[in-house]
Each structure stands twice: as structure tokens, then as C-alpha cells.
Design a protein around this motif. Sequence first.
Motif, PDB file in Angstrom:
ATOM      1  N   TYR A  66       1.008  -1.271  -0.038  1.00  0.00           N
ATOM      2  CA  TYR A  66       0.049   0.181  -0.167  1.00  0.00           C
ATOM      3  C   TYR A  66       0.793   1.176  -0.063  1.00  0.00           C
ATOM      4  CZ  TYR A  66      -4.026  -2.773   1.045  1.00  0.00           C
ATOM      5  OH  TYR A  66      -5.047  -3.913   1.147  1.00  0.00           O
TER       6      TYR A  66
ATOM      7  N   GLU B 260      -1.710   8.098  -0.509  1.00  0.00           N
ATOM      8  CA  GLU B 260      -2.233   9.037  -1.188  1.00  0.00           C
ATOM      9  C   GLU B 260      -3.124  10.069  -0.679  1.00  0.00           C
ATOM     10  OE1 GLU B 260      -3.082   8.384  -5.661  1.00  0.00           O
ATOM     11  OE2 GLU B 260      -5.245   8.357  -4.702  1.00  0.00           O
TER      12      GLU B 260
ATOM     13  N   ASP C  97      -4.958   8.674   2.627  1.00  0.00           N
ATOM     14  CA  ASP C  97      -5.348   7.172   2.832  1.00  0.00           C
ATOM     15  C   ASP C  97      -4.345   6.371   2.045  1.00  0.00           C
ATOM     16  OD1 ASP C  97      -7.678   7.624   4.325  1.00  0.00           O
ATOM     17  OD2 ASP C  97      -8.673   8.469   2.473  1.00  0.00           O
TER      18      ASP C  97
ATOM     19  N   LYS D 237      -3.388   3.378  -0.230  1.00  0.00           N
ATOM     20  CA  LYS D 237      -3.871   2.671  -1.554  1.00  0.00           C
ATOM     21  C   LYS D 237      -3.175   1.441  -1.948  1.00  0.00           C
ATOM     22  CE  LYS D 237      -6.813   6.683  -2.261  1.00  0.00           C
ATOM     23  NZ  LYS D 237      -8.106   6.488  -1.879  1.00  0.00           N
ATOM     24  N   ASN D 238      -3.980   0.451  -2.415  1.00  0.00           N
ATOM     25  CA  ASN D 238      -3.651  -0.676  -2.792  1.00  0.00           C
ATOM     26  C   ASN D 238      -2.817  -0.714  -4.152  1.00  0.00           C
ATOM     27  OD1 ASN D 238      -3.168  -3.417  -3.634  1.00  0.00           O
ATOM     28  ND2 ASN D 238      -5.323  -4.299  -3.291  1.00  0.00           N
TER      29      ASN D 238
END
Length: 642
Positions: free
Chosen positions: A254, A257, A260, A262-263
Motif C-alpha cells: 500500500y 495518497e 489514505d 491505496k492498494n
Amino acid sequence: MSSPSILSCLACAAPIVPVHPMVNYVHCGTCFRVFRHEDGQLQDGSPCTIIFQHTERMQVGVKGKWQNQHFTVIGRCRLYLNESVFNYWTIVFEDQSLAWLAEGYGLYFIVPDVTRATILRPGLYDELQHAETGDKITFPGEKDQAYILEQIQSCHKTEMDGQAFFPDIDYAYTVFEAANTKGHSKTAFAYKKDQRVFLYDLLPARPEELALSGLREAVASKKEFVCGVCDANIQVKNYPYAQSCICDSCGTGYYLEGTDYKNSHQKFPQNRIMDLPINIGGTGNFNGTMYIVHGYAEKQEKNIYKARWREYYLLQPNSRYAVLSEFDGHWIFVQEASDAPVLTNPDIAGFDYKDKTFTKYNRYQYTLINASGAFPHNILDNQETMCYEYVHPPQVWIYEKDRNDGIRWFIGEHIEASSVKKAFGLTKQLPYKKGLGAVTPLPTDHISGQSLFTCTIVGFLFLLLLHLGIGAGKTNQVLVPFQTIPMADTSDVVSVTFDNLVLNKSSSNVNVFVAANVQNSWFELSGSLINKNNGNEYSFSQGVEYYAGVEDGESWSEGSKSENFHVASIPSGNYILQLQGTREHSIWNNNNNTNEFQVEVKYDVGEASNILWALGFMLIWPIGMALLIRYNNERRRNNSAF
């Protein structure tokens, strides 16, 4: 400075007191709204938010010193950039001028006189927007100084704490950093809406020279979220400075961004992490500083060598990261540097930095093979990162250029495996050493060709002066004057004696010169020096031979018709010299050789051969050292592309 005015919050009417007339962002301590402050008035509508979680050591109220002026921290703006989060702390000096203490990841910079920025218009904005990292750029007023763009960072979010000065938070902006080879750095804030560029000087600073006081204990900040692949709970420590992380359960990567994670749709085999000699979460003490292992990465060069190495990401309480890198059992302790070289072309063979010459050792891109834990940058997006290494054992400068993270410099230093084991209290076996490490120190590392040549010349001059000094004390006393001694035709041997030869030095030499007109034959002179006082005898012999002829139309010759030799270390006393000359009779007569020879004997003379022998022995060291230096360099370069 006049007394601060008391303003009323535009939302809840609570009092707001600006601590300095030039701060342009303040917030209400009651409703936590952020307002722009200008000309003693508040303006609403700022998108900036308040920082509620205070985890760093730095805080409002910290005091420090810079260039003999004391300052106080009154607030900050925290910027979320491409692959980093950086704080611009507003500080007020004793003369009431405002500056920034730019800080993040344990790096510090001073930006002086922030309220007096050079404000530039669209021309420079357009040039910056079309520039790329590594490009050259000149700023107005400094046409003769080309700067290299090292950072181009878009700001995704701005937060604030206390009261701060900042050019503008309301609009989208980009932060640029540039440096030149003269050691000057600039930072610029470029705003899209009105195409204004605020240009500032950027001065690297070390924590010890800032003399900071009032720092708080750092708190282990974290952010929790649920893995979108395996539903495991992920805790990211050192949020928001940790820019990427790996799920401990399924190995999914992860990246941060905004606010948070993101995967990245990348997965890494976490079962191999269990066999690491240093565990994630472990603590180590290096030079009195505690570090926590936050992440692990295994990387591989994208070239024919496919060299693999391992990196352990360490974190200090003040958010300063370090990397413990291991390759073939050799360890390097690496940290990002704020005061670093500036290269117009990283492909150069080397550079000088602070009286040291660093030579290019490697150039590569890499692939991430495995990872676990959390990292200070987006480790999942470095497929195109170009790396250069320049070595001066035991140190290495590492230059990294990345499309999102810009140009960053890291300084590394060799560390022994035993020190790594001691720092972490390890009982596991560390990887065995193979070959010679890139910066493993050797005794020959600090001997250059120039210094070796200089030492040789100095040694030569010293021996020459010593020889001349010793020679100046020689008496060159003639014991037997040059004379010719005849030989009878009927005998091949002749003897002669010289009496009452007084040698008055405790120990010195006797020089004998002998010559005979030999032709394709030989002559030998033997003799004895007999001490009349104690009967001690010192014998010697010396041959003279000379041969010449013609073979296949070519003339040749060998030998000599005279010799000069020394009898060393003769004690003082009254001596008898007995000489005996022997010739090769038949050949002597057949070749019409003169039936005589010449001798001369001197006492206490300078020996030229001594200086030649001394110089010969002296040359063994520089020649041997030169060969050893070459051998060590070849060993070190076995893993180098150069």
C-alpha cells in the motif's frame, strides 16, 4: 513591536490573538476553524485543516539559535507532497523577523526572511512547469549561476498548527528545490491560479547547531486500516511520514495518497521474512541512538549482474530514518543528507567533496524482490529510479533520481558485522562475507599515487642527504699510493708487503683499486690486513678478467680490466698489508699482456654502493605498496560496473 490586536473568530466570535503582525494563517482555539490574517483582519474560506495529533518532538514554543540569533517556534504548515510529508515551522527571531525551520525525516533547513520573498511572475512559472528533475535553471538576478532542479513536489494537502506564515494555502501549488555547484540552494512555491512564484534561499542546518530546547517526547503515531485483500488489520507506524507499507498477513503493498493508503496490487512473500537475522520491530543502538526496525526490503539490480542486497529501514524517535544495507555479508549504515554534493552530470568519473575524492563505483536501476513493514517513501514505485554510487572508503555517496521523489542524496559508511550484532543483541548468524565490500576500509585506501610518489622522493632525498653528510666526514686517507707492480716472466705469482699502515678510526673501510691489462684472461689480487698489535687478520680477494672477440661478424666483450672494492669494518690499529697477484700465465704471455698490475689503497672513503643499495631497498616499499593498492582496487571493483 506594538501590543497584539485581539480579533474575533468569524464563526464563533471567540478571541483570536495574532502573535506576530506578519503571520497570515491563524486558527480559532474554540471551533478550530483556520482563517487568513491580513492587515489586522480575518478572512474566511481557507481549505487548511488543523493538526490534532501531535506526535513529533518539535512543537510550538520550542526555542533555538541560528547564526547567533535566538528564535521561537510559533506555528507550522505541514505539506503532503508526492512521496513525503514536510513541516515548515514558522519561527520568529529576536529582531522580530520571520523565517522557516523546514523539517522532516530528521533533516533541517533554515529559510530566512520569509516575508521578503522574491515574487516572480509568469515567465519563471512557465519555465518551472515545463522543467524536469535534473534540468538546469537560472533565476532572475543570478544569471551567472545555473541551478539544478532536485525536487519538484506537488502539494496535495496542507495542515497547520499554531500560527504561521505561508505564501498561500488556498490554491494548488508546487514546491521546487534547486541547488548549484557553489553550495547555494533555493526553494520556490509556484501557484497555478495567478502563476506567481515565491523564491527563497534554503540553508541546510544540523540539529546540533540549532541548539533546540523545549522539545517533547516523541509519540509513536500510527494509522489503522483494513487490508482490502485479506481483511487483516494493518497498523502503520509513524503516520503520515510512512509513505508505503506491506500487509503482514498477505504481503499486499500500500502507498499513501493524500491521507489514505491505496492498494498497489503488488504482493510479496511474507513467509521468507521469518528467516531474517534482524526482526522488524527490533531495536538497535548505534552510537548511543536507539533505532526501531520499521521495514525490510530485498532489491535486485536490473542488469546482467542481477546483484541482490538487503535493506533494513530504521527509525529514530525524531523521525530520522536510516538504512542498514547488507550485500555479500558487508554492511553499510546509510542516512539521507541535507548538505550534499551537487552534480550537473551524475555520469562523471568522480568528484571532490570536503577534501575527499569520491570515485564512481556503480550505476543501476533496481527491482523490488521482497518487502515487509513500513517505509519513508513509496518503495512500491521505484522501478525507474536511477542510482549512482561514489566511494571513498569507508564512505559512499548514493545519488538517487526518481520521477516522483526527485534527486536525493544519501551518505553511507561501512560498519562491521560485529557492530551490527552488538547493536541489536543478535544471536543469529549474519551472512558470511564474500570478497571485499565497496567501502570496506583497508590500510591502502588513504594512500594515493601522488602521496606514494611524494613519500618516495622525500625518502630518496633523505637518504641522499644522509649519504652526503656521512661522506663529508670521511678522511679519504691514502695508505698505498697508486703504483705499478711488475711481474717476472718466470712466475705467475708476485707478493708485496706494506708496513706501518695506521688506521685511527674505531671502525671504517679500506678501499682497494686493482687494474691489469688482461686480454682474454684473468688476474686475481688477494690480500690480508694484519693487526700488528693483536694479530687479527682481515683477508680479501678480487678477480679481474676481460674477454673479447668476433662472432658471426659481430664484436663482443665482457668483463673489465679494473675493479674497485671495499673491505668493510676494519678496527683501528697499526697494520701490515700483504698483497699477492696471480695471473693466468700461458694466456697472458700468448696475448702479449703487460707483465704488471696497478694498485691503490685508501682508508675511510665514501661508499657509493651504499646509497645504491639503500635506494634499492627503499624502492621495495613503494613498488610493493603500489602493487598492493592495485590489487586491493581490483578486489574492490569486482562488483563494480566501472
